[in-house]
Design a protein around this motif. Sequence first.
Motif, short mmCIF file in Angstrom:
data_model
loop_
_atom_site.label_atom_id
_atom_site.label_comp_id
_atom_site.label_asym_id
_atom_site.label_seq_id
_atom_site.Cartn_x
_atom_site.Cartn_y
_atom_site.Cartn_z
N TRP A 145 0.83 -1.21 0.00
CA TRP A 145 0.00 0.00 0.00
C TRP A 145 0.86 1.26 0.00
CZ3 TRP A 145 0.09 3.64 3.96
CH2 TRP A 145 -0.82 4.70 3.82
N SER A 146 1.86 1.27 0.85
CA SER A 146 2.71 2.46 0.96
C SER A 146 3.45 2.73 -0.35
CB SER A 146 3.72 2.29 2.09
OG SER A 146 4.48 3.46 2.27
N THR A 147 3.89 1.66 -0.99
CA THR A 147 4.64 1.80 -2.23
C THR A 147 3.75 2.23 -3.39
OG1 THR A 147 6.20 0.08 -1.51
CG2 THR A 147 6.14 0.59 -3.87
N GLU A 148 2.62 1.58 -3.55
CA GLU A 148 1.79 1.77 -4.75
C GLU A 148 0.73 2.84 -4.61
OE1 GLU A 148 0.25 -2.03 -5.81
OE2 GLU A 148 2.23 -2.92 -6.20
N GLU A 149 0.22 3.07 -3.40
CA GLU A 149 -0.88 4.03 -3.24
C GLU A 149 -0.45 5.28 -2.47
OE1 GLU A 149 -4.64 2.36 -1.99
OE2 GLU A 149 -3.95 0.34 -2.54
N PHE A 150 0.19 5.08 -1.35
CA PHE A 150 0.55 6.22 -0.50
C PHE A 150 1.74 6.99 -1.06
CE2 PHE A 150 2.42 7.90 3.58
CZ PHE A 150 1.40 8.79 3.85
N GLY A 151 2.68 6.29 -1.67
CA GLY A 151 3.82 6.97 -2.30
C GLY A 151 4.96 7.28 -1.36
N ALA A 152 5.13 6.46 -0.32
CA ALA A 152 6.25 6.66 0.61
C ALA A 152 7.13 5.41 0.62
CB ALA A 152 5.74 6.95 2.02
N ASN A 153 8.38 5.59 0.99
CA ASN A 153 9.30 4.47 1.10
C ASN A 153 9.04 3.69 2.39
OD1 ASN A 153 11.07 4.75 -1.30
ND2 ASN A 153 11.41 6.78 -0.41
N THR A 154 9.52 2.46 2.44
CA THR A 154 9.18 1.57 3.54
C THR A 154 10.41 0.92 4.16
OG1 THR A 154 8.83 -0.20 1.94
CG2 THR A 154 6.88 1.02 2.67
N VAL A 155 10.23 0.41 5.38
CA VAL A 155 11.30 -0.26 6.11
C VAL A 155 10.68 -1.33 7.00
CG1 VAL A 155 11.26 1.36 8.06
CG2 VAL A 155 13.37 0.12 7.53
N ILE A 156 11.47 -2.36 7.31
CA ILE A 156 11.05 -3.34 8.32
C ILE A 156 12.24 -3.67 9.23
CG2 ILE A 156 9.20 -4.44 6.98
CD1 ILE A 156 11.23 -6.65 6.22
N GLY A 157 11.91 -4.04 10.47
CA GLY A 157 12.89 -4.63 11.36
C GLY A 157 12.82 -6.13 11.17
#
Length: 796
Positions: free
Chosen positions: A501-513
């Motif tokens: 969702w963040s990548t395709e719709e929201f337009g923000a980069n992402t991270v995970i632990g």
Amino acid sequence: MTKQEFKQMVSDRIVILDGATGTLLQQMGMPAGVCPEKWALENPEALINIQRQYIQSGSDIIYAFTFGANELKLKEFGIDDVTGINRELVRISKQASQGRVLVAGDMSPTGQLMEPFGSYSFEEIVNAYKKQVIGLLEGGVDLFVIETMMDIQEARAALLAVKETCNLPVIVTMTFERGGYTINGTDPLTALVTLQSLGADAVGCNCSTGPEEMLGIIKKLRPYADVPLVAKPNAGMPRLVDGKTVFSMNADEFAAFTEKFIEAGVNLIGGCCGTTPEYIQKISKIAKGRKGSECGCKNKNLIISSSCTTVSVGHDLPVCIIGERINPTGKKKLSEELRKGSMDLVVELARDQSELGAQVLDVNAGLPDIDERETLTKIVKTLSPIVKTPLCLDSSSPEALEATLRIYPGRALINSISAEKRKLERILPIAAKYGAAFILLPVDDVGVPETAEDRIRIVENVYEKAAEYGYTKSDILVDGLVLTVAANQKSCLETLKVIKWSTEEFGANTVIGLSNVSFGLPGRSWINAAFLAMAISHGLSAVIMNVQSEETMHVKRAADALTGRDCNSMNFIKTYQKQDIPKEERKNKGGIYDCVVEGRRGEVVELIKSEIAAGMHPAKIVDEYLVPAITRVGELYQERIYFLPQLIQSAETMEAAMNYILPLLEENSVQVKKKGKIVIATVKGDIHDIGKNMVALMLRNYGFDVVDLGKDVDSEIIIKTAVEEKADIIGLSALMTTTMQEMRVVAEKIRERNINVGLMIGGAPVNEDYAREIGAVYAKDAYAAVKKAESMVAGK
């Protein structure tokens, strides 16, 4: 002038700045060696005359003649009234302007080094600048200019001094040497990212180079600039003709670059050393009426930085690795070291992770029985000059984050800000003040949401709040929130939904632990690797992970290649091709050699003691470990792999080693043969000595006997000392074209008195031609000075 008015002005038209002032004042009678600001105050008609010429030539902004009027520079001339001299100099410029143009309060380097290389703390430098800011405000400046900055940390200190005192616009320009770096190793993009995120209203460069070299810098900055860009180049390069400093470009040649600067995206343009009202008139004629470039970065990647490196995080880039190991949770040894105040293991973990591929280092000092603010600050102070890798500050303490963000010499990443009331109300404003990027953790005061839908709602709410502080989606990393699959096997699927969702719709980069996913399971590295591959396929931008896990690193590199993020699979091929690309040879000299090369001053003496206890002779340690190591440091500096901070650290490590070994050599009747004796000084009228001090330190470490006379030294004292000390070489430094003439005076006295001594010169305005003209040897930097000195002594 408000910040909005400034922004509107530079977008409406190309803003014309002024040109050089100091050299014109010299032509009007200002003698060498005096305090320029005091002389201008005592001769206001000369300053008014020059500034009115610039106004008539088309300048929209003139710089108050307060370049060197900060507390530490004025102290060199015995002047205490910092506020008064700044106030009155601004009033002179306001009188010259007659309300026709804007007057900028001009601030410049203090000439002093900050900790850990100098005696001044960051806060002392900030406070020194604040005294100047107060005087400039009392004089009535319209805006501020922080110029000719060589140290990004000092530029930050000056910018904070203005921001914390008033709300006027601030222009910051750095000065880059040939090769595109400051003396401390900061490149233009790193400077831009750091300064615009901290709140500078315009960023650019001045001095050091002519327009051609500066044009290249501006072109590189434009795609990343959120603020207007500034160019104030020299009129080419300086040289001496008939005893006078002249520059290589005339006004027509200089002005010919105006159109190119405008096309490259410059909004404010002027001149620096060697330029006159004629130069400004010609660029004004070309630029007047032209519309400035629209501000606003087209790049949508998140960018963070250390003092000398930027890291971009984006959907189309290889997944950014954030090293997780500087975290005491579950690490007994690291916890013990932090409680003792030792940073040795922290440095080791930082270096190891950087070498293994971590692009960012997560640093955490969260222990129940420790002062987190003090410890986290110490970690940042320790790592910042040692590793180039940017830091991610992992803390939920507002006090700790405030303290560390203040002294961090780049743009940091915060881990993390959530919807919890305490974080939104206390940490978000701190992050915004210092321009930090942050990880947005989808957690609120209710707890950890199980579903992707609930996490998405929190992300949107936190971002809405962050946007009020000026944050955009390119300033944050959305945390997908990884939970252990041992407790809920479907939890990882919710994380993947958030990433997608963040990548395709929201337009923000992402991270995970990453490591959370496998907690409580055997074969954790395989679970981690498999989930990382899944997350990358859903658009993951960054991962907090253990870079020592070979399985995970293999999968990460392969996934980058398969998703097209690793362009042409170049990183993958470089890592796995059958014939390894040769790495830099790391000589098998043992810990002492590495200590000097890596600048680990705190460890070197203990290692020397161990070698001696094992039967190694002190002289052998010098010959086989120390001398080869400091030689390698010089090579790295010459290759522009090392810069001033690394050079200083290694030189100080070498100094600590030699201070311990020399008494042992004397006890064993071993004489350390000196290569030669050098008398070194900054010439009369020049109070700059940072470069000279570095040369002296390097010469000592390479075996020369150095007599350092300090700064502002009369030629007679230099000659007299050289004769008395039976010196092989006189070394002279100057930072200003106005004082480099003193080098000629010394050279003439050497010849007139037939003194058998070599002459070596260096400094910003000096070059090979000038050295040849006065019969001296030219050294462009500290390492070159060593090699030239060795050659001069060998040739005697």
